[in-house]
Design a protein around this motif. Structure first.
Motif, PDB file in Angstrom:
ATOM      1  N   ASP A 266       0.836  -1.197   0.000  1.00 53.18           N
ATOM      2  CA  ASP A 266       0.000   0.000   0.000  1.00 53.18           C
ATOM      3  C   ASP A 266       0.872   1.249   0.000  1.00 53.18           C
ATOM      4  N   PHE A 267       0.236   2.413   0.036  1.00 57.87           N
ATOM      5  CA  PHE A 267       0.996   3.655  -0.086  1.00 57.87           C
ATOM      6  C   PHE A 267       1.883   3.928   1.131  1.00 57.87           C
ATOM      7  N   LEU A 268       1.626   3.215   2.237  1.00 57.11           N
ATOM      8  CA  LEU A 268       2.474   3.351   3.419  1.00 57.11           C
ATOM      9  C   LEU A 268       3.625   2.354   3.429  1.00 57.11           C
ATOM     10  N   GLY A 269       3.668   1.491   2.406  1.00 50.76           N
ATOM     11  CA  GLY A 269       4.723   0.500   2.328  1.00 50.76           C
ATOM     12  C   GLY A 269       4.380  -0.832   2.961  1.00 50.76           C
ATOM     13  N   ASN A 270       3.147  -0.979   3.484  1.00 46.51           N
ATOM     14  CA  ASN A 270       2.737  -2.246   4.081  1.00 46.51           C
ATOM     15  C   ASN A 270       2.456  -3.271   2.990  1.00 46.51           C
ATOM     16  N   ASN A 271       2.933  -4.496   3.173  1.00 47.80           N
ATOM     17  CA  ASN A 271       2.683  -5.533   2.196  1.00 47.80           C
ATOM     18  C   ASN A 271       1.223  -5.938   2.207  1.00 47.80           C
ATOM     19  N   THR A 272       0.691  -6.219   1.023  1.00 44.64           N
ATOM     20  CA  THR A 272      -0.686  -6.691   0.891  1.00 44.64           C
ATOM     21  C   THR A 272      -0.712  -8.205   1.027  1.00 44.64           C
ATOM     22  N   PRO A 273      -1.414  -8.746   2.022  1.00 48.46           N
ATOM     23  CA  PRO A 273      -1.476 -10.209   2.148  1.00 48.46           C
ATOM     24  C   PRO A 273      -2.206 -10.831   0.963  1.00 48.46           C
ATOM     25  N   TYR A 274      -1.779 -12.032   0.595  1.00 52.79           N
ATOM     26  CA  TYR A 274      -2.450 -12.815  -0.443  1.00 52.79           C
ATOM     27  C   TYR A 274      -3.071 -14.029   0.227  1.00 52.79           C
ATOM     28  N   THR A 275      -4.397 -14.147   0.148  1.00 54.81           N
ATOM     29  CA  THR A 275      -5.123 -15.260   0.736  1.00 54.81           C
ATOM     30  C   THR A 275      -5.303 -16.341  -0.325  1.00 54.81           C
ATOM     31  N   GLU A 276      -4.710 -17.515  -0.110  1.00 57.73           N
ATOM     32  CA  GLU A 276      -4.792 -18.603  -1.072  1.00 57.73           C
ATOM     33  C   GLU A 276      -6.085 -19.387  -0.851  1.00 57.73           C
ATOM     34  N   THR A 277      -6.985 -19.323  -1.813  1.00 52.47           N
ATOM     35  CA  THR A 277      -8.282 -19.995  -1.683  1.00 52.47           C
ATOM     36  C   THR A 277      -8.394 -21.236  -2.547  1.00 52.47           C
ATOM     37  N   VAL A 278      -7.330 -21.574  -3.271  1.00 57.38           N
ATOM     38  CA  VAL A 278      -7.258 -22.824  -4.029  1.00 57.38           C
ATOM     39  C   VAL A 278      -6.349 -23.785  -3.273  1.00 57.38           C
ATOM     40  N   GLY A 279      -6.775 -25.032  -3.153  1.00 59.86           N
ATOM     41  CA  GLY A 279      -5.992 -26.020  -2.432  1.00 59.86           C
ATOM     42  C   GLY A 279      -6.889 -26.846  -1.539  1.00 59.86           C
ATOM     43  N   SER A 280      -6.423 -27.140  -0.343  1.00 58.29           N
ATOM     44  CA  SER A 280      -7.209 -27.912   0.602  1.00 58.29           C
ATOM     45  C   SER A 280      -6.755 -27.576   2.009  1.00 58.29           C
ATOM     46  N   GLY A 281      -7.583 -27.937   2.976  1.00 63.88           N
ATOM     47  CA  GLY A 281      -7.236 -27.638   4.353  1.00 63.88           C
ATOM     48  C   GLY A 281      -8.390 -27.960   5.287  1.00 63.88           C
ATOM     49  N   GLU A 282      -8.333 -27.373   6.455  1.00 62.56           N
ATOM     50  CA  GLU A 282      -9.331 -27.617   7.480  1.00 62.56           C
ATOM     51  C   GLU A 282     -10.278 -26.435   7.602  1.00 62.56           C
ATOM     52  N   ALA A 283     -11.425 -26.696   8.195  1.00 61.25           N
ATOM     53  CA  ALA A 283     -12.426 -25.647   8.397  1.00 61.25           C
ATOM     54  C   ALA A 283     -13.273 -25.998   9.618  1.00 61.25           C
ATOM     55  N   THR A 284     -13.901 -25.001  10.171  1.00 58.46           N
ATOM     56  CA  THR A 284     -14.923 -25.180  11.204  1.00 58.46           C
ATOM     57  C   THR A 284     -16.209 -24.610  10.648  1.00 58.46           C
TER      58      THR A 284
END
Length: 330
Positions: A266-284
């Protein structure tokens, strides 16, 4: 409506009978199946589908996805209670943004509308050419948005579809008027998320509440037996509509994913997180005052996300609004 919007809407009505005002036609993405079945407490969001949707089944108009501000100054938001699905994602500084997806109903207004992120493009590939309403994006991201199989709807492309609330300060005062884009909602068939709706599995642990924490934000869902819904709180305060009603989905999915740094800041230099929604994993999965530990799977970006219980049984959701909270996997 703009003249360009009317012309594009007329072309789409001739092709699909949908009555959409589109600003561009981009490369089509394949969409995967959404299986629904009759279940308890149908709130009128649409009729159940008899069989899973398959890639290419979605021939009608697409869903409308809107990037929603979730800073304290943006609350209470408008139109979240009308959405079929609300996604929460982590953004710069550990705070949160929302994506509201509309298929079975359209609000009069939705917002405040904010900017797009790179991971939104992967998330929305599960829908067939969705309309994505957002306030803008950083210049380096724009080429990726232009190449993505979606319809970008911004204040620059469709100025008549947006309005400013003079009672709020920028940037928390931009609102979308969906009726300026779509004559009617596209319908439940456009929800190619992979979600199943129906009776709950036999097991499940009684659960009264659940809290998900981001570095600078938190969401709490508290079961209300009187409403048969999960009451939403954000950062310790009740999440309300503009009319003062509680936001209350029927199903809450806490989906544990990989959240990694992206190539953007962003304009303050903070990195933008990337949320990976392809793949597999756990959930509640929360529904009916109970919690199920589940597994999620999305083999490719064009696919929807399937959920199964620990025993391998398909995880049915309760009929009504679904919130999907993307939480960082431990």
């Amino acid at each position: 409506m703009t003249t360009v919007g009317r012309e594009r809407g007329a072309r789409r009505r001739r092709g699909t009978g949908a009555g959409l005002l589109l600003t561009a036609v981009l490369t089509a993405g394949l969409a995967a199946g959404c299986t629904t079945s009759d279940g308890p407490r149908d709130d009128g969001r649409g009729t159940a589908r008899e069989s899973p949707a398959q890639p290419g089944d979605q021939d009608g108009p697409p869903v409308l996805a809107v990037k929603i501000d979730n800073a304290p100054a943006a609350r209470p938001q408008t139109g979240l209670d009308t959405a079929d699905v609300v996604y929460t994602e982590q953004v710069e500084g550990g705070s949160s943004r929302l994506i509201a997806v509309y298929a079975t109903a359209l609000p009069e207004s939705a917002g405040p509308v904010r900017s797009a992120r790179e991971s939104d493009l992967e998330l929305l590939r599960q829908f067939d050419r969705p309309l994505l309403a957002f306030s803008g994006a950083q210049s380096k991201l724009n080429p990726l948005i232009e190449q993505a199989p979606l319809e970008a709807v911004t204040p620059q492309s469709e100025p008549d579809a947006y309005t400013r609330d003079p009672g709020r300060s920028a940037p928390h005062n931009l609102y979308l008027r969906p009726g300026r884009l779509m004559d009617d909602p596209p319908g439940e068939a456009a929800l190619t998320t992979g979600f199943r709706f129906g009776e709950p599995p036999a097991d499940g642990e009684p659960r009264g509440d659940l809290t998900v924490r981001y570095p600078a934000a938190r969401f709490t869902f508290t079961w209300s037996g009187a409403q048969d819904r999960w009451l939403v709180s954000m950062d310790g305060a009740p999440a309300l509509t503009r009319e003062g009603e509680r936001l209350a989905p029927a199903t809450v999915v806490v989906q544990y994913v990989t959240v990694r740094p992206s190539g953007f800041r962003d304009f303050l230099g903070n990195n933008t997180p990337y949320t990976e929604t392809v793949g597999s994993g756990e959930a509640t999965v929360l529904r009916d005052g109970r919690a199920w530990e589940a597994d999620w799977k999305r083999p490719a970006a064009e696919d929807g996300t399937s959920f199964t219980t620990d025993s391998g049984e398909p995880m049915n959701f309760a009929r009504g609004q679904v919130w999907v909270v993307y939480a960082e996997a431990p």
